[in-house]
Design an enzyme around this catalytic site. Structure first.
Site, PDB file in Angstrom:
ATOM      1  N   SER A  88      35.038  33.811  49.035  1.00  0.00           N
ATOM      2  CA  SER A  88      33.680  33.686  49.527  1.00  0.00           C
ATOM      3  C   SER A  88      33.510  32.304  50.143  1.00  0.00           C
ATOM      4  O   SER A  88      33.804  31.300  49.505  1.00  0.00           O
ATOM      5  CB  SER A  88      32.693  33.886  48.375  1.00  0.00           C
ATOM      6  OG  SER A  88      31.369  33.725  48.829  1.00  0.00           O
TER       7      SER A  88
ATOM      8  N   LYS B  27      28.635  42.500  39.586  1.00  0.00           N
ATOM      9  CA  LYS B  27      28.875  41.222  38.905  1.00  0.00           C
ATOM     10  C   LYS B  27      28.595  41.486  37.441  1.00  0.00           C
ATOM     11  O   LYS B  27      27.421  41.678  37.073  1.00  0.00           O
ATOM     12  CB  LYS B  27      27.906  40.149  39.416  1.00  0.00           C
ATOM     13  CG  LYS B  27      28.211  39.655  40.810  1.00  0.00           C
ATOM     14  CD  LYS B  27      27.258  38.552  41.217  1.00  0.00           C
ATOM     15  CE  LYS B  27      27.587  38.085  42.630  1.00  0.00           C
ATOM     16  NZ  LYS B  27      26.538  37.185  43.169  1.00  0.00           N
TER      17      LYS B  27
ATOM     18  N   LYS C 170      34.622  36.565  52.932  1.00  0.00           N
ATOM     19  CA  LYS C 170      33.174  36.814  52.956  1.00  0.00           C
ATOM     20  C   LYS C 170      32.493  35.550  53.438  1.00  0.00           C
ATOM     21  O   LYS C 170      32.758  34.469  52.932  1.00  0.00           O
ATOM     22  CB  LYS C 170      32.717  37.181  51.545  1.00  0.00           C
ATOM     23  CG  LYS C 170      31.220  37.069  51.305  1.00  0.00           C
ATOM     24  CD  LYS C 170      30.838  37.725  50.000  1.00  0.00           C
ATOM     25  CE  LYS C 170      29.873  36.870  49.200  1.00  0.00           C
ATOM     26  NZ  LYS C 170      29.486  37.510  47.932  1.00  0.00           N
TER      27      LYS C 170
ATOM     28  N   GLY D 105      31.582  37.301  42.357  1.00  0.00           N
ATOM     29  CA  GLY D 105      31.689  36.121  41.497  1.00  0.00           C
ATOM     30  C   GLY D 105      30.411  35.320  41.538  1.00  0.00           C
ATOM     31  O   GLY D 105      29.526  35.566  42.369  1.00  0.00           O
TER      32      GLY D 105
ATOM     33  N   ASP E 244      27.363  37.864  53.617  1.00  0.00           N
ATOM     34  CA  ASP E 244      26.400  37.879  52.511  1.00  0.00           C
ATOM     35  C   ASP E 244      25.192  37.041  52.895  1.00  0.00           C
ATOM     36  O   ASP E 244      25.315  35.844  53.136  1.00  0.00           O
ATOM     37  CB  ASP E 244      27.062  37.310  51.239  1.00  0.00           C
ATOM     38  CG  ASP E 244      26.177  37.463  50.002  1.00  0.00           C
ATOM     39  OD1 ASP E 244      25.045  37.976  50.133  1.00  0.00           O
ATOM     40  OD2 ASP E 244      26.627  37.068  48.900  1.00  0.00           O
TER      41      ASP E 244
HETATM   42  O1  OSB Z   1      25.815  36.136  46.246  1.00  0.00           O
HETATM   43  O2  OSB Z   1      27.808  36.529  45.760  1.00  0.00           O
HETATM   44  C1  OSB Z   1      26.871  35.755  45.763  1.00  0.00           C
HETATM   45  C2  OSB Z   1      27.955  32.365  44.387  1.00  0.00           C
HETATM   46  C3  OSB Z   1      26.836  32.005  43.687  1.00  0.00           C
HETATM   47  C4  OSB Z   1      25.753  32.852  43.693  1.00  0.00           C
HETATM   48  C5  OSB Z   1      25.773  34.036  44.402  1.00  0.00           C
HETATM   49  C6  OSB Z   1      26.912  34.397  45.103  1.00  0.00           C
HETATM   50  C7  OSB Z   1      28.006  33.531  45.111  1.00  0.00           C
HETATM   51  C8  OSB Z   1      29.228  33.755  45.853  1.00  0.00           C
HETATM   52  C9  OSB Z   1      30.486  33.122  45.315  1.00  0.00           C
HETATM   53  O3  OSB Z   1      29.270  34.353  46.901  1.00  0.00           O
HETATM   54  C10 OSB Z   1      31.427  34.121  44.823  1.00  0.00           C
HETATM   55  C11 OSB Z   1      32.534  33.533  43.992  1.00  0.00           C
HETATM   56  O4  OSB Z   1      32.310  33.141  42.827  1.00  0.00           O
HETATM   57  O5  OSB Z   1      33.660  33.463  44.481  1.00  0.00           O
HETATM   58 MG    MG Z   2      26.012  38.089  46.962  1.00  0.00          MG
END
Ligand code: OSB
Ligand code: MG
Length: 385
Positions: free
Chosen positions: A144, A276, A169, A304, A196
């Protein structure tokens, strides 16, 4: 002999990100994480991370103050009372029953449940993936990317692809969408690419996202409001790219509600669910959602929350379920998010694939001395059997 919970302790651990992570709702550099530790009458100690963020900008109750209040005021006292009145808690169903009356508080509940899964796995000597019915040892994982400029996003994408990741992402918001995503797609024509929005669009500007329909994206995650399912199903009729729900799914019932709406429009293949585990109160509910979605033909993947290596390791075990079809958000380029982490060794993917081993529980060694040095105990309750 039946075992019981003897003590529950909540730690608070600051984690320093190696590089800032930007989303539509803000930039994070440090995080402040509650970890729940359960000790049992048979001398075991299990740990569960609550992947909080610094504020409730992502969604309600995700911040550490809210989580700590729920744990201290309601959830831990409920576990204590249940065990005193109804008998020893030695299983996940009994644990969940003890605090089932508490509405919401999904993140707080998930930390207690994760600590109990660690206990259950240690007691059985099994890896978590096997307890959860996982049948897949190796699977692709993704990255991400939370960058602030086109150049930063391209640079992070470059690093991820160089490390072998085949799925990216990209975080977007109004005004930081078409150009940046187009640039990533032009640079990496074959990568699995998804975006996202973290609920940054409204009913008046979501049509900007139609411009992304020609970029062969796997999905658009949570374009609209954090608490909405219905309007997402409406705009999904006019987007060729599948819509993925993150923020608005807290339970199996939420996933069922979403499937009902998309099915009514004859578009089940345009619905994807980001599972999640901490956002749905834990791995038990996450398993139910994965099974339900798979049966319906709704694709899922594991999201995540910038989790520590311990939280990520648990999620990776969960990714062993065959029902989970798409690659998850598991790694930042370089494979470790934090300057200092709570496991003895980092989690490493080879060529964008993660392989589960036979190690007990999460399959990584929790570094107790470092954990205790990094954080502080903020709450403790002794239980009677
Ligand atoms: O929306 O997926 C999300 C991180 C913090 C809060 C929300 C999101 C995220 C990420 C990181 O996109 C995903 C990761 O932990 O690799
Ligand atoms: Mg998200």
């Amino acid at each position: 002999m039946q075992t019981s919970i003897s003590r529950i302790t909540v730690h608070r651990v600051p984690l320093q990100l190696r590089q800032p992570f930007t989303t539509s709702f803000g930039t994070y550099e440090t995080l402040d994480r509650p970890f729940v530790v359960i000790e049992t009458s048979d001398g075991l100690r299990g740990v569960g991370e609550v992947p909080t963020l610094l504020d409730p900008a992502y969604k309600a109750e995700v911040d550490a103050p809210a989580v700590l209040t729920s744990l201290r005021e309601f959830i831990v006292p409920s576990v204590e009372r249940f065990q005193r009145e109804q008998g020893p808690i030695d299983s996940i169903p009994a644990l969940r029953e003890s605090y089932a009356w508490v509405k919401g508080a999904v993140f707080a509940k998930s930390g207690v449940e994760a600590a109990m899964w660690d206990i259950v796995a240690q007691r059985s000597g099994e890896p978590l993936w096997r307890l959860w019915g996982g049948e897949r040892r190796t699977f692709p994982v993704g990255v991400s990317i939370g960058g602030k400029t086109d150049a930063q996003v391209l640079d992070l994408a470059e690093q991820a692809v160089a490390l072998g990741y085949g799925r990216l992402k990209v975080k977007i918001w109004p005004g930081f969408d078409d150009d940046v995503v187009r640039a990533v797609r032009r640079r990496f024509p074959d990568v699995l690419l998804q975006v996202d929005a973290n609920s940054a669009y409204t009913m008046s500007n979501w049509r900007r996202l139609q411009a992304l329909d020609d970029l062969d994206l796997l999905l658009i995650e949570q374009p609209l409001f954090d608490d909405d399912i219905v309007l997402h199903s409406e705009i999904s009729r006019e987007l060729r790219t599948p819509v993925c729900l993150d923020e608005s799914i807290h339970s199996l019932r939420d996933a069922q509600a979403a499937a009902t709406l998309w099915e009514r429009n004859g578009l089940l293949d345009r619905l994807i669910v980001n599972i999640k585990p901490p956002r749905v109160s834990g791995f038990a509910e996450a398993t139910a959602i994965a099974r339900f979605c798979h049966e319906k033909g709704v694709r899922t993947w594991i999201g995540g929350m910038l989790d520590s290596a311990w939280g990520k390791a648990m999620n990776l075990n969960f990714n062993g379920l065959r029902e989970i079809e798409l690659p998850g958000d598991h790694f930042s380029p370089g494979s470790a998010y934090f300057a200092e982490d709570v496991t003895e060794t980092p989690l490493v993917a080879e060529a964008g694939q993660f392989a589960l081993g036979d190690g007990v529980s999460a399959g990584v060694t929790f570094d107790w001395p470092r954990f205790e040095r990094m954080g502080e105990v903020v709450y403790r309750m002794d239980l009677t059997a």
